[in-house]
Scaffold this motif. Sequence first.
Motif, PDB file in Angstrom:
ATOM      1  N   THR A  53       0.118  -5.158  -1.638  1.00 50.01           N
ATOM      2  CA  THR A  53       0.357  -3.887  -2.334  1.00 50.01           C
ATOM      3  C   THR A  53       1.154  -2.942  -1.438  1.00 50.01           C
ATOM      4  OG1 THR A  53      -1.719  -4.127  -3.561  1.00 50.01           O
ATOM      5  CG2 THR A  53      -0.720  -1.930  -3.485  1.00 50.01           C
ATOM      6  N   LEU A  54       2.297  -2.500  -1.951  1.00 50.74           N
ATOM      7  CA  LEU A  54       3.184  -1.630  -1.184  1.00 50.74           C
ATOM      8  C   LEU A  54       2.632  -0.204  -1.177  1.00 50.74           C
ATOM      9  CD1 LEU A  54       6.026  -1.991   0.213  1.00 50.74           C
ATOM     10  CD2 LEU A  54       6.987  -1.006  -1.874  1.00 50.74           C
ATOM     11  N   GLN A  55       2.496   0.368   0.007  1.00 47.86           N
ATOM     12  CA  GLN A  55       2.047   1.759   0.113  1.00 47.86           C
ATOM     13  C   GLN A  55       3.099   2.685  -0.489  1.00 47.86           C
ATOM     14  OE1 GLN A  55      -0.469   3.460   0.555  1.00 47.86           O
ATOM     15  NE2 GLN A  55      -0.291   5.179   1.955  1.00 47.86           N
ATOM     16  N   SER A  56       2.655   3.751  -1.134  1.00 49.07           N
ATOM     17  CA  SER A  56       3.554   4.727  -1.730  1.00 49.07           C
ATOM     18  C   SER A  56       4.554   5.243  -0.697  1.00 49.07           C
ATOM     19  CB  SER A  56       2.743   5.898  -2.281  1.00 49.07           C
ATOM     20  OG  SER A  56       3.586   6.904  -2.770  1.00 49.07           O
ATOM     21  N   GLY A  57       5.827   5.272  -1.085  1.00 44.44           N
ATOM     22  CA  GLY A  57       6.869   5.797  -0.224  1.00 44.44           C
ATOM     23  C   GLY A  57       7.530   4.773   0.678  1.00 44.44           C
ATOM     24  N   VAL A  58       7.007   3.557   0.711  1.00 50.17           N
ATOM     25  CA  VAL A  58       7.573   2.499   1.562  1.00 50.17           C
ATOM     26  C   VAL A  58       8.701   1.806   0.783  1.00 50.17           C
ATOM     27  CG1 VAL A  58       7.098   0.311   2.727  1.00 50.17           C
ATOM     28  CG2 VAL A  58       5.433   2.184   2.834  1.00 50.17           C
TER      29      VAL A  58
END
Lengths: 107, 120
Positions: A53-58
Amino acid sequence: DVQMTQSPSSLSASVGDTVTITCRASQFISNFLAWYQQKPGGPPRLLIYAASTLQSGVPSRFSGGGSGTHFSLTISSLQPDDVATYYCHKYNSAPLAFGGGTKVEIK
Amino acid sequence: QVQLVQSGAEVKKPGSSVKVSCKASGGYFSGSSISWVRQAPGQGLEWVGGVIPISGKADYAQKFQGRVTITADKSTTTAFMEVGSLNSEDTAMYYCASTTGSYYNWFDYWGQGTLVIVSA
């Protein structure tokens, strides 16, 4: 205790290349794995959690995969700003543990 | 947005102890966990231990058991790490890191780091 083994310890690639870092856990950890980016002089930055899961803003050029004991972090289209050291981190239970790190450089 | 602010750099003599603080703001302290991660010069990240503020329960990496004490003060939303019997190998940057959820999880937020130097 679970040991985390990262490879390679360092790599050099060209801008635009796709690079992959692997992380292996000595025991089953399901998807309780995160990836961090650390630049010199600063704290780590969360990139990926729950293995994929990609962290927000990455940026979306970062992606994670794997489950169980084998995991990967892929950077597609490597950019100069991606020069950093990357760490995997298992967090299913205490004691928590980090991989040894992978230093990414630009050719 | 959670912010973690750590205490300033310390220079200590071998055999002494050091206590580092980590003040949390902007989030729900009791609904989090706080860990301490150290990084020796030029080396990787190493989990020292952590605390669940709502219960006060602390856990430690085996190599630090008995020499490190981690606590949390809910009234001041501050976590502490005390390291005793310091030696030169304890010279490192120490980071606090927090999670969302009162259990160990990925680290959403990090403090700026506290440099501890152990030197005679």
